[in-house]
Enzyme design. Structure first.
Site, mmCIF file in Angstrom:
data_model
loop_
_atom_site.group_PDB
_atom_site.id
_atom_site.type_symbol
_atom_site.label_atom_id
_atom_site.label_comp_id
_atom_site.label_asym_id
_atom_site.label_seq_id
_atom_site.Cartn_x
_atom_site.Cartn_y
_atom_site.Cartn_z
ATOM 1 N N ASP A 5 -49.153 43.839 6.297
ATOM 2 C CA ASP A 5 -48.883 44.162 7.694
ATOM 3 C C ASP A 5 -48.867 45.676 7.911
ATOM 4 O O ASP A 5 -48.197 46.401 7.180
ATOM 5 C CB ASP A 5 -47.544 43.547 8.074
ATOM 6 C CG ASP A 5 -47.263 43.579 9.548
ATOM 7 O OD1 ASP A 5 -48.218 43.532 10.343
ATOM 8 O OD2 ASP A 5 -46.080 43.643 9.912
ATOM 9 N N GLU A 62 -53.817 44.764 7.573
ATOM 10 C CA GLU A 62 -53.837 44.926 9.025
ATOM 11 C C GLU A 62 -53.781 46.424 9.287
ATOM 12 O O GLU A 62 -52.858 47.108 8.842
ATOM 13 C CB GLU A 62 -52.621 44.238 9.646
ATOM 14 C CG GLU A 62 -52.539 44.454 11.134
ATOM 15 C CD GLU A 62 -51.198 44.029 11.713
ATOM 16 O OE1 GLU A 62 -51.157 43.798 12.926
ATOM 17 O OE2 GLU A 62 -50.198 43.950 10.979
#
Length: 102
Positions: free
Chosen positions: A2, A59
């Site tokens: 993330d 990401e």
């Protein structure tokens, strides 16, 4: 991983300036997105992932320049295997960000 491109911060942790909502960098992310040690850290992570023959996906918001993408996923750099690219998600944002149509 993330928001993996937020792992390297600007030296001195400067305060963010108020920015135009249509700006590429909003909310001061120029101080925390794609920082100066990003690729050093990604290579360390890539080395660890390689030890376990693992596959990595990162990401990475605010990464749209082809050169920066290639640095992150280029096979010879041993950083990440793949990234999520968010350009398509933001393509309909207008001059006031996601709440105004384009």
């Amino acid at each position: 991983m993330d928001v993996i491109n937020f792992i390297s911060k600007a030296p001195g942790l400067p305060n963010a300036t108020v920015s135009d909502p249509s700006s590429k960098y909003q909310h001061g992310c120029e101080h925390y997105a794609n920082g100066p040690q990003l690729h050093e850290y990604l290579q360390q992570i890539g080395s660890l992932m390689n030890e376990y023959n693992a596959f990595s996906v990162g990401e990475m918001p605010w990464v749209s320049e082809p050169e920066e993408i290639i640095k992150s996923v280029g096979f010879d750099r041993a950083e990440l295997n793949m990234i999520f690219n968010f350009d398509i998600v933001d393509m309909d944002h207008g001059s006031k960000g996601k709440f105004s149509p384009k």
